[in-house]
Design an enzyme around this catalytic site. Sequence first.
Site, PDB file in Angstrom:
ATOM      1  CG  ASP A 169      -1.933   1.127   1.162  1.00  0.00           C
ATOM      2  OD1 ASP A 169      -2.984   0.910   0.519  1.00  0.00           O
ATOM      3  OD2 ASP A 169      -1.680   2.202   1.739  1.00  0.00           O
ATOM      4  CD  GLU A 173      -4.605   4.194  -1.492  1.00  0.00           C
ATOM      5  OE1 GLU A 173      -4.789   4.565  -0.328  1.00  0.00           O
ATOM      6  OE2 GLU A 173      -5.479   4.299  -2.386  1.00  0.00           O
TER       7      GLU A 173
END
Length: 350
Positions: free
Chosen positions: A212, A255
């Site tokens: 992430d 993301e």
Amino acid sequence: MVSRLRAVFLLLVLVPQAVIFQMTKSSPLAADKYFGQAAAIALAVSLLLVLALPGLTVEWLAGKRLMQLRQFCSQVRQGNYRQLLALPNESCDGDGEEELTVLMRDMNWMARQIEVRENDLQKAVSDLSQSRQHIGEQNKYLTAVNAELLATQQQLEQRTTELEEACRNMQVMAMTDPLTSIANRRCFFETMERNFAALMCNCRPISLLILDIDRFKMINDTYGHQAGDKVLLELAEIIQNNTREGDLAARIGGEEYALLLPDTSLQEAKVVAGRIRAIVQERVFVLDESHQAFVTVSIGVCTLAKLICVDRNKLYHYADQALYHSKHNGRNRISIYDPDTHSIGRAESA
């Protein structure tokens, strides 16, 4: 026929001679030698005529009939069968007629038969011509239909090819992230399930990395979503460049990325995670002509090496917990989930 005519002529000649002889038998002329000579000459001439005239008459009559036959044959040869030879009515049994008459009657019968045969032949030729014309029309029609079918077949083949290509493209699109062109969430979970079942049944390890981007919202808020997309795209390239054949890199969230490493031990997974984290940390992300950014990632790692779990969702859940641990313990780090002790620790190389 000649004998009959001779008998007739003999009667016609001798009867007058006999009458004259009977009339002059008692007259003075009977003693006149010149009269006797004239009578003898007349009798001799009459006998000669009786012998010659029947043959000449028959020859004249036959020649006339033969001329009629010749003209009739010429007409038949030219295709005229309607004008037959003139003959008397045929007797019931046909006996007693002259041979020439019988021949003429047979010629008339032959002419009628030839006419019937020719009419039948002409009708057969006409039917054959019509059949050939009909067959030709049917052949043209079938040729046109065949051409249409071939054109339709080609169109169908082309359409089938297009549909197959479209289907393949749709399948790729359904399994691919549109921004980064790597696998999407659906493709990731389907692939993980297949690999998980195969590896666990053979007691082979399987590792999962979940990554992430740290503080990604700040990049979007500061530089805009277009700049954020550039970061997402470049990070996908970094992850993809650090995979082997058989590994799967996927974008599973905004993301958030995942890297599935089949038949990979925990130590090998830690090396891959450390390499990716280091590359991202050192990379300068060019956002536009005047802006650039430095980005870090948090990574969660989990490896299943024993048949302790038959649910592939737990592998993802463990790696996600490790990622959560990295995010809440300083970011830019790698956390390891231990499925044996259900504990999470930081990787030594991080």
